[in-house]
Design a protein around this motif. Sequence first.
Motif, PDB file in Angstrom:
ATOM      1  N   VAL A  55      -2.791   7.107   4.187  1.00  0.00           N
ATOM      2  CA  VAL A  55      -2.977   6.132   3.105  1.00  0.00           C
ATOM      3  C   VAL A  55      -4.464   5.890   2.855  1.00  0.00           C
ATOM      4  CG1 VAL A  55      -2.635   3.703   2.484  1.00  0.00           C
ATOM      5  CG2 VAL A  55      -0.735   5.049   3.383  1.00  0.00           C
ATOM      6  N   VAL A  76      -5.794   8.795   0.901  1.00  0.00           N
ATOM      7  CA  VAL A  76      -5.372   8.790  -0.504  1.00  0.00           C
ATOM      8  C   VAL A  76      -6.124   7.723  -1.289  1.00  0.00           C
ATOM      9  CG1 VAL A  76      -3.428   8.274  -2.032  1.00  0.00           C
ATOM     10  CG2 VAL A  76      -3.128   9.802  -0.092  1.00  0.00           C
ATOM     11  N   VAL A  77      -6.339   6.568  -0.697  1.00  0.00           N
ATOM     12  CA  VAL A  77      -7.001   5.467  -1.408  1.00  0.00           C
ATOM     13  C   VAL A  77      -8.454   5.815  -1.741  1.00  0.00           C
ATOM     14  CG1 VAL A  77      -7.830   3.093  -1.132  1.00  0.00           C
ATOM     15  CG2 VAL A  77      -5.482   3.668  -0.549  1.00  0.00           C
ATOM     16  N   SER A 126      -9.672   8.827  -2.118  1.00  0.00           N
ATOM     17  CA  SER A 126      -9.769  10.085  -2.861  1.00  0.00           C
ATOM     18  C   SER A 126      -9.972   9.811  -4.343  1.00  0.00           C
ATOM     19  CB  SER A 126      -8.492  10.901  -2.656  1.00  0.00           C
ATOM     20  OG  SER A 126      -8.507  12.035  -3.467  1.00  0.00           O
ATOM     21  N   ALA A 155      -5.173   6.663 -10.543  1.00  0.00           N
ATOM     22  CA  ALA A 155      -4.855   5.871  -9.350  1.00  0.00           C
ATOM     23  C   ALA A 155      -3.371   5.557  -9.230  1.00  0.00           C
ATOM     24  CB  ALA A 155      -5.670   4.581  -9.360  1.00  0.00           C
ATOM     25  N   VAL A 156      -2.721   5.188 -10.328  1.00  0.00           N
ATOM     26  CA  VAL A 156      -1.310   4.795 -10.264  1.00  0.00           C
ATOM     27  C   VAL A 156      -0.450   5.975  -9.821  1.00  0.00           C
ATOM     28  CG1 VAL A 156       0.652   3.996 -11.633  1.00  0.00           C
ATOM     29  CG2 VAL A 156      -1.611   3.011 -12.002  1.00  0.00           C
ATOM     30  N   ARG A 178      -1.443   8.641  -8.189  1.00  0.00           N
ATOM     31  CA  ARG A 178      -1.833   9.012  -6.829  1.00  0.00           C
ATOM     32  C   ARG A 178      -1.187   8.092  -5.804  1.00  0.00           C
ATOM     33  NH1 ARG A 178      -7.699   8.781  -6.885  1.00  0.00           N
ATOM     34  NH2 ARG A 178      -7.409   6.611  -6.384  1.00  0.00           N
ATOM     35  N   TYR A 179      -1.202   6.794  -6.065  1.00  0.00           N
ATOM     36  CA  TYR A 179      -0.606   5.833  -5.129  1.00  0.00           C
ATOM     37  C   TYR A 179       0.913   5.972  -5.076  1.00  0.00           C
ATOM     38  CZ  TYR A 179      -5.168   3.527  -5.215  1.00  0.00           C
ATOM     39  OH  TYR A 179      -6.506   3.250  -5.134  1.00  0.00           O
ATOM     40  N   ALA A 180       1.539   6.187  -6.220  1.00  0.00           N
ATOM     41  CA  ALA A 180       2.989   6.317  -6.251  1.00  0.00           C
ATOM     42  C   ALA A 180       3.445   7.571  -5.502  1.00  0.00           C
ATOM     43  CB  ALA A 180       3.489   6.348  -7.695  1.00  0.00           C
ATOM     44  N   SER A 181       2.774   8.673  -5.753  1.00  0.00           N
ATOM     45  CA  SER A 181       3.173   9.906  -5.080  1.00  0.00           C
ATOM     46  C   SER A 181       2.865   9.839  -3.584  1.00  0.00           C
ATOM     47  CB  SER A 181       2.495  11.119  -5.709  1.00  0.00           C
ATOM     48  OG  SER A 181       1.097  11.033  -5.568  1.00  0.00           O
ATOM     49  N   ALA A 182       1.759   9.225  -3.206  1.00  0.00           N
ATOM     50  CA  ALA A 182       1.423   9.087  -1.785  1.00  0.00           C
ATOM     51  C   ALA A 182       2.417   8.181  -1.075  1.00  0.00           C
ATOM     52  CB  ALA A 182       0.012   8.541  -1.631  1.00  0.00           C
ATOM     53  N   GLY A 183       2.838   7.116  -1.723  1.00  0.00           N
ATOM     54  CA  GLY A 183       3.835   6.227  -1.131  1.00  0.00           C
ATOM     55  C   GLY A 183       5.166   6.920  -0.942  1.00  0.00           C
TER      56      GLY A 183
END
Length: 116
Positions: free
Chosen positions: A12, A15-16, A18, A23-24, A26-31
Amino acid sequence: MVALPLMVIGYVVDVVVSPVGPAVLRYASAGLVAVVLSAVVVTFLILMRSGYRWARTLLTGGGVASVVYAAANLFTTERETPAALLYAVATIVGSVLIGGGIFLLHRKDAHGWFTR
């Protein structure tokens, strides 16, 4: 089981910080990736605890891959100091725990446990 949240924290943080992509997204796919992979690892841990040898084999391969990825990413990605410190602590401690777990799973006295 203790190494899993540490490695997820490292992922996490990575990803944050990177800068690639919106951002949205990236955060959704990482989660989603973090939740799915965590569920798979916990499932394999439960199956391994029940005595399945193939679950131990898959967890060993995944653990070695995680340690190699974390070590390579530790030295190749630039991060700001707080993020670098959090990533380093989480992944180094997680990698040591994974390595210790792999060692303990493949000792001679552990082989008797895996009967399925």
